[in-house]
Design an enzyme around this catalytic site. Structure first.
Site, PDB file in Angstrom:
ATOM      1  N   LYS A  13       0.946  -1.181   0.218  1.00  0.00           N
ATOM      2  CA  LYS A  13      -0.043  -0.095   0.003  1.00  0.00           C
ATOM      3  C   LYS A  13       1.028   1.290   0.121  1.00  0.00           C
ATOM      4  CE  LYS A  13      -2.132  -1.057   4.057  1.00  0.00           C
ATOM      5  NZ  LYS A  13      -1.599  -2.282   4.272  1.00  0.00           N
ATOM      6  N   ARG A  88      -9.035   0.974   9.128  1.00  0.00           N
ATOM      7  CA  ARG A  88      -8.628  -0.309   9.166  1.00  0.00           C
ATOM      8  C   ARG A  88      -9.478  -1.162  10.072  1.00  0.00           C
ATOM      9  NH1 ARG A  88      -2.991   0.521   8.568  1.00  0.00           N
ATOM     10  NH2 ARG A  88      -1.668  -1.176   9.121  1.00  0.00           N
ATOM     11  N   ARG A 122      11.940  -5.341   4.392  1.00  0.00           N
ATOM     12  CA  ARG A 122      11.670  -4.032   4.024  1.00  0.00           C
ATOM     13  C   ARG A 122      12.390  -3.213   4.796  1.00  0.00           C
ATOM     14  NH1 ARG A 122       5.801  -1.596   4.965  1.00  0.00           N
ATOM     15  NH2 ARG A 122       5.946  -2.319   7.141  1.00  0.00           N
ATOM     16  N   ARG A 155      11.654  -0.861  10.479  1.00  0.00           N
ATOM     17  CA  ARG A 155      10.710  -0.396  11.343  1.00  0.00           C
ATOM     18  C   ARG A 155      10.759  -1.242  12.449  1.00  0.00           C
ATOM     19  NH1 ARG A 155       5.261   0.557   7.910  1.00  0.00           N
ATOM     20  NH2 ARG A 155       4.430  -0.608   9.826  1.00  0.00           N
ATOM     21  N   ARG A 166       0.361  -8.452  13.460  1.00  0.00           N
ATOM     22  CA  ARG A 166      -0.225  -7.519  12.700  1.00  0.00           C
ATOM     23  C   ARG A 166      -1.253  -8.326  11.520  1.00  0.00           C
ATOM     24  NH1 ARG A 166       4.785  -4.821  10.744  1.00  0.00           N
ATOM     25  NH2 ARG A 166       3.743  -3.943   9.001  1.00  0.00           N
TER      26      ARG A 166
HETATM   27  P1  ADP Z   1       1.449  -1.931   7.763  1.00  0.00           P
HETATM   28  O1  ADP Z   1       0.232  -1.752   6.604  1.00  0.00           O
HETATM   29  O2  ADP Z   1       2.721  -2.107   7.050  1.00  0.00           O
HETATM   30  O3  ADP Z   1       1.112  -2.593   8.819  1.00  0.00           O
HETATM   31  P2  ADP Z   1       1.428   1.006   8.639  1.00  0.00           P
HETATM   32  O4  ADP Z   1       2.396   1.903   8.613  1.00  0.00           O
HETATM   33  O5  ADP Z   1       0.095   1.343   7.915  1.00  0.00           O
HETATM   34  O6  ADP Z   1       1.951  -0.441   8.596  1.00  0.00           O
HETATM   35  O7  ADP Z   1       0.703   1.026  10.134  1.00  0.00           O
HETATM   36  C1  ADP Z   1       1.781   0.589  11.257  1.00  0.00           C
HETATM   37  C2  ADP Z   1       0.985   0.552  12.584  1.00  0.00           C
HETATM   38  O8  ADP Z   1       0.349   1.901  12.842  1.00  0.00           O
HETATM   39  C3  ADP Z   1      -0.107  -0.462  12.515  1.00  0.00           C
HETATM   40  O9  ADP Z   1       0.380  -1.868  13.024  1.00  0.00           O
HETATM   41  C4  ADP Z   1      -1.096   0.191  13.776  1.00  0.00           C
HETATM   42  O10 ADP Z   1      -0.293  -0.002  15.054  1.00  0.00           O
HETATM   43  C5  ADP Z   1      -0.809   1.719  13.482  1.00  0.00           C
HETATM   44  N1  ADP Z   1      -1.968   2.210  12.769  1.00  0.00           N
HETATM   45  C6  ADP Z   1      -1.875   2.760  11.201  1.00  0.00           C
HETATM   46  N2  ADP Z   1      -3.024   3.086  10.973  1.00  0.00           N
HETATM   47  C7  ADP Z   1      -3.818   2.647  11.683  1.00  0.00           C
HETATM   48  C8  ADP Z   1      -5.206   2.859  11.845  1.00  0.00           C
HETATM   49  N3  ADP Z   1      -6.333   3.056  10.755  1.00  0.00           N
HETATM   50  N4  ADP Z   1      -6.071   2.499  13.063  1.00  0.00           N
HETATM   51  C9  ADP Z   1      -5.169   1.962  14.037  1.00  0.00           C
HETATM   52  N5  ADP Z   1      -3.933   1.848  14.106  1.00  0.00           N
HETATM   53  C10 ADP Z   1      -3.333   2.364  13.021  1.00  0.00           C
END
Ligand code: ADP
Ligand code: ZN
Length: 211
Positions: A13, A88, A122, A155, A166
Protein backbone atom coordinates in the site's frame (compact mmCIF):
# COMPACT_ATOMS: atom_id res chain seq x y z
CA UNK A 1 -10.46 11.42 -6.66
CA UNK A 2 -10.88 10.14 -3.10
CA UNK A 3 -9.09 6.84 -2.83
CA UNK A 4 -8.60 4.18 -0.15
CA UNK A 5 -5.81 1.61 -0.35
CA UNK A 6 -6.85 -1.51 1.53
CA UNK A 7 -4.99 -4.77 2.07
CA UNK A 8 -2.86 -6.69 4.56
CA UNK A 9 0.40 -5.25 5.89
CA UNK A 10 3.12 -5.81 3.33
CA UNK A 11 0.73 -5.78 0.38
CA UNK A 12 2.52 -2.69 -0.92
CA UNK A 13 0.00 0.00 0.00
CA UNK A 14 2.72 2.44 1.00
CA UNK A 15 4.85 1.72 -2.07
CA UNK A 16 1.88 2.22 -4.41
CA UNK A 17 0.63 5.28 -2.55
CA UNK A 18 4.03 6.86 -3.09
CA UNK A 19 3.87 6.20 -6.84
CA UNK A 20 0.20 7.26 -7.18
CA UNK A 21 0.93 10.46 -5.33
CA UNK A 22 3.55 11.37 -7.95
CA UNK A 23 1.40 10.22 -10.85
CA UNK A 24 -1.85 11.95 -9.84
CA UNK A 25 -0.50 14.77 -7.63
CA UNK A 26 -2.72 13.77 -4.75
CA UNK A 27 -1.80 14.01 -1.06
CA UNK A 28 -0.85 10.68 0.53
CA UNK A 29 -2.31 10.22 3.99
CA UNK A 30 -0.75 7.31 5.82
CA UNK A 31 -1.90 6.92 9.41
CA UNK A 32 1.14 4.72 10.06
CA UNK A 33 3.46 7.51 8.84
CA UNK A 34 1.56 10.11 10.89
CA UNK A 35 1.95 7.99 14.04
CA UNK A 36 5.63 7.30 13.33
CA UNK A 37 6.23 11.02 12.86
CA UNK A 38 4.48 11.73 16.19
CA UNK A 39 6.73 9.17 17.88
CA UNK A 40 9.82 10.72 16.33
CA UNK A 41 8.75 14.20 17.50
CA UNK A 42 7.87 12.76 20.93
CA UNK A 43 4.49 14.47 20.98
CA UNK A 44 1.72 13.40 23.41
CA UNK A 45 0.18 11.38 20.59
CA UNK A 46 3.54 9.74 19.90
CA UNK A 47 3.98 8.75 23.54
CA UNK A 48 0.49 7.25 23.59
CA UNK A 49 0.93 5.11 20.46
CA UNK A 50 4.57 3.93 20.62
CA UNK A 51 4.08 0.67 22.55
CA UNK A 52 0.81 -0.13 20.76
CA UNK A 53 2.49 0.18 17.37
CA UNK A 54 5.66 -1.68 18.27
CA UNK A 55 3.55 -4.69 19.27
CA UNK A 56 1.62 -4.49 16.00
CA UNK A 57 -1.69 -3.65 17.67
CA UNK A 58 -4.18 -1.00 16.55
CA UNK A 59 -4.27 2.54 17.88
CA UNK A 60 -7.77 3.27 19.33
CA UNK A 61 -10.40 4.15 16.72
CA UNK A 62 -11.43 7.55 18.11
CA UNK A 63 -7.86 8.79 18.17
CA UNK A 64 -7.15 7.56 14.64
CA UNK A 65 -10.38 8.84 13.12
CA UNK A 66 -9.97 12.28 14.68
CA UNK A 67 -6.46 12.53 13.23
CA UNK A 68 -7.66 11.64 9.73
CA UNK A 69 -10.63 14.01 9.93
CA UNK A 70 -8.26 16.84 10.76
CA UNK A 71 -6.03 15.96 7.78
CA UNK A 72 -8.90 15.69 5.30
CA UNK A 73 -10.13 19.12 6.32
CA UNK A 74 -6.87 20.69 5.07
CA UNK A 75 -7.20 22.64 1.78
CA UNK A 76 -4.73 20.35 -0.05
CA UNK A 77 -7.18 17.45 0.27
CA UNK A 78 -9.97 19.30 -1.51
CA UNK A 79 -8.99 17.90 -4.94
CA UNK A 80 -8.76 14.39 -3.58
CA UNK A 81 -6.50 12.16 -1.49
CA UNK A 82 -5.01 8.71 -1.09
CA UNK A 83 -5.77 7.07 2.25
CA UNK A 84 -3.20 4.40 3.14
CA UNK A 85 -3.79 2.36 6.30
CA UNK A 86 -7.09 4.01 7.13
CA UNK A 87 -9.78 2.85 7.69
CA UNK A 88 -8.56 -0.33 9.35
CA UNK A 89 -11.73 -1.24 11.30
CA UNK A 90 -15.48 -1.03 10.68
CA UNK A 91 -15.92 1.77 13.26
CA UNK A 92 -13.22 3.79 11.42
CA UNK A 93 -15.04 3.25 8.10
CA UNK A 94 -18.29 4.40 9.73
CA UNK A 95 -16.55 7.48 11.11
CA UNK A 96 -15.02 8.26 7.69
CA UNK A 97 -18.51 8.25 6.16
CA UNK A 98 -19.52 11.09 8.46
CA UNK A 99 -16.76 13.43 7.21
CA UNK A 100 -15.89 12.33 3.66
CA UNK A 101 -17.02 10.41 0.60
CA UNK A 102 -14.97 7.80 -1.23
CA UNK A 103 -14.76 7.15 -4.98
CA UNK A 104 -12.81 3.90 -5.03
CA UNK A 105 -11.30 1.30 -2.72
CA UNK A 106 -8.33 -0.64 -4.06
CA UNK A 107 -8.09 -3.99 -2.28
CA UNK A 108 -4.58 -5.44 -2.63
CA UNK A 109 -4.37 -9.22 -2.43
CA UNK A 110 -1.22 -11.24 -1.75
CA UNK A 111 -0.32 -14.68 -0.31
CA UNK A 112 0.74 -14.72 3.36
CA UNK A 113 4.22 -16.25 2.79
CA UNK A 114 4.95 -13.39 0.44
CA UNK A 115 3.89 -10.85 3.09
CA UNK A 116 6.38 -12.20 5.62
CA UNK A 117 9.15 -12.24 3.01
CA UNK A 118 8.39 -8.65 2.06
CA UNK A 119 8.10 -7.20 5.55
CA UNK A 120 11.15 -8.87 7.00
CA UNK A 121 13.33 -7.40 4.21
CA UNK A 122 11.66 -3.98 4.17
CA UNK A 123 13.77 -0.84 4.65
CA UNK A 124 12.24 2.63 4.81
CA UNK A 125 13.79 6.04 4.16
CA UNK A 126 13.93 8.08 7.35
CA UNK A 127 13.62 11.37 5.44
CA UNK A 128 11.07 10.87 2.65
CA UNK A 129 9.33 7.60 3.58
CA UNK A 130 10.08 5.68 0.37
CA UNK A 131 10.13 1.87 0.85
CA UNK A 132 12.81 -0.55 -0.33
CA UNK A 133 13.51 -4.26 0.05
CA UNK A 134 16.96 -5.72 0.65
CA UNK A 135 16.36 -8.35 -2.02
CA UNK A 136 13.42 -7.32 -4.24
CA UNK A 137 13.78 -3.52 -4.46
CA UNK A 138 17.35 -2.75 -3.39
CA UNK A 139 18.51 0.87 -3.40
CA UNK A 140 21.36 1.78 -5.76
CA UNK A 141 23.61 2.45 -2.76
CA UNK A 142 23.22 0.12 0.23
CA UNK A 143 21.46 1.80 3.18
CA UNK A 144 20.70 5.03 1.29
CA UNK A 145 17.54 6.31 -0.39
CA UNK A 146 17.70 6.66 -4.21
CA UNK A 147 15.41 9.70 -4.10
CA UNK A 148 16.88 11.81 -1.32
CA UNK A 149 19.99 9.97 -0.01
CA UNK A 150 18.24 9.65 3.38
CA UNK A 151 19.17 6.83 5.75
CA UNK A 152 17.24 3.55 5.33
CA UNK A 153 16.07 1.81 8.51
CA UNK A 154 14.06 -1.21 9.64
CA UNK A 155 10.75 -0.37 11.31
CA UNK A 156 10.33 -1.44 14.95
CA UNK A 157 7.20 -3.42 14.01
CA UNK A 158 8.87 -5.34 11.17
CA UNK A 159 10.02 -8.10 13.54
CA UNK A 160 8.68 -11.64 13.04
CA UNK A 161 6.49 -11.53 16.20
CA UNK A 162 4.99 -8.12 15.43
CA UNK A 163 4.41 -9.13 11.78
CA UNK A 164 2.49 -12.26 12.90
CA UNK A 165 0.38 -10.16 15.25
CA UNK A 166 -0.29 -7.54 12.54
CA UNK A 167 -1.53 -10.32 10.25
CA UNK A 168 -3.85 -11.65 12.97
CA UNK A 169 -5.16 -8.13 13.63
CA UNK A 170 -5.66 -7.67 9.89
CA UNK A 171 -7.73 -10.86 9.64
CA UNK A 172 -10.04 -10.03 12.55
CA UNK A 173 -10.36 -6.24 12.35
CA UNK A 174 -9.52 -5.07 8.82
CA UNK A 175 -10.55 -7.86 6.42
CA UNK A 176 -14.29 -7.26 7.18
CA UNK A 177 -13.88 -3.92 5.38
CA UNK A 178 -13.66 -5.77 2.06
CA UNK A 179 -17.26 -6.85 2.48
CA UNK A 180 -18.26 -3.42 3.81
CA UNK A 181 -16.97 -1.64 0.69
CA UNK A 182 -18.09 -4.44 -1.64
CA UNK A 183 -21.64 -3.69 -0.53
CA UNK A 184 -21.08 -0.05 -1.45
CA UNK A 185 -19.85 -1.13 -4.90
CA UNK A 186 -16.46 0.53 -4.44
CA UNK A 187 -14.00 -2.38 -4.37
CA UNK A 188 -11.40 -3.09 -7.08
CA UNK A 189 -9.27 -6.15 -6.32
CA UNK A 190 -5.65 -5.90 -7.41
CA UNK A 191 -3.12 -8.74 -7.15
CA UNK A 192 -0.08 -7.10 -5.63
CA UNK A 193 2.35 -10.01 -5.95
CA UNK A 194 3.92 -8.71 -9.21
CA UNK A 195 6.76 -6.16 -9.21
CA UNK A 196 5.83 -2.55 -8.26
CA UNK A 197 5.93 -1.16 -11.83
CA UNK A 198 3.55 -3.86 -13.02
CA UNK A 199 1.11 -3.26 -10.13
CA UNK A 200 1.25 0.47 -10.84
CA UNK A 201 0.27 -0.10 -14.48
CA UNK A 202 -2.75 -2.13 -13.42
CA UNK A 203 -3.74 0.63 -10.98
CA UNK A 204 -3.41 3.33 -13.62
CA UNK A 205 -5.72 1.40 -15.94
CA UNK A 206 -8.33 1.14 -13.19
CA UNK A 207 -8.07 4.76 -12.10
CA UNK A 208 -7.96 6.24 -15.60
CA UNK A 209 -11.10 4.37 -16.68
CA UNK A 210 -12.99 5.39 -13.54
CA UNK A 211 -16.19 7.32 -13.97
P1 ADP B 1 1.46 -1.79 7.69
O1 ADP B 1 0.35 -1.56 6.72
O2 ADP B 1 2.71 -2.25 7.05
O3 ADP B 1 1.08 -2.62 8.88
P2 ADP B 1 1.28 0.99 8.66
O4 ADP B 1 2.42 1.91 8.57
O5 ADP B 1 0.07 1.27 7.85
O6 ADP B 1 1.90 -0.41 8.32
O7 ADP B 1 0.79 0.87 10.18
C1 ADP B 1 1.70 0.58 11.21
C2 ADP B 1 0.98 0.57 12.56
O8 ADP B 1 0.38 1.88 12.82
C3 ADP B 1 -0.17 -0.40 12.72
O9 ADP B 1 0.29 -1.70 13.04
C4 ADP B 1 -0.96 0.28 13.87
O10 ADP B 1 -0.33 0.09 15.11
C5 ADP B 1 -0.84 1.75 13.53
N1 ADP B 1 -1.95 2.18 12.65
C6 ADP B 1 -1.82 2.64 11.38
N2 ADP B 1 -3.02 2.94 10.85
C7 ADP B 1 -3.94 2.66 11.80
C8 ADP B 1 -5.35 2.74 11.88
N3 ADP B 1 -6.09 3.18 10.84
N4 ADP B 1 -5.97 2.39 13.04
C9 ADP B 1 -5.26 1.96 14.08
N5 ADP B 1 -3.92 1.83 14.08
C10 ADP B 1 -3.26 2.18 12.97
ZN1 ZN C 1 14.24 9.27 0.81
Amino acid sequence: MNLILLGPPGAGKGTMAFKLKEEYKLPHISTGDLFREAIKQQTDLGKKVKSIMDAGNLVPDELTSALVKEKLEQPECRRGFILDGFPRTIPQAEALKTFSSIDKVINFTIPEEEIIRRLSGRRVCRSCGESYHTEFIPPAKKGLCDKCSGELYTRDDDTVDAIKNRLAVYRTSTAPLIDFYQKEGLIENVDSSPAPEEVLNILKKILDSRN
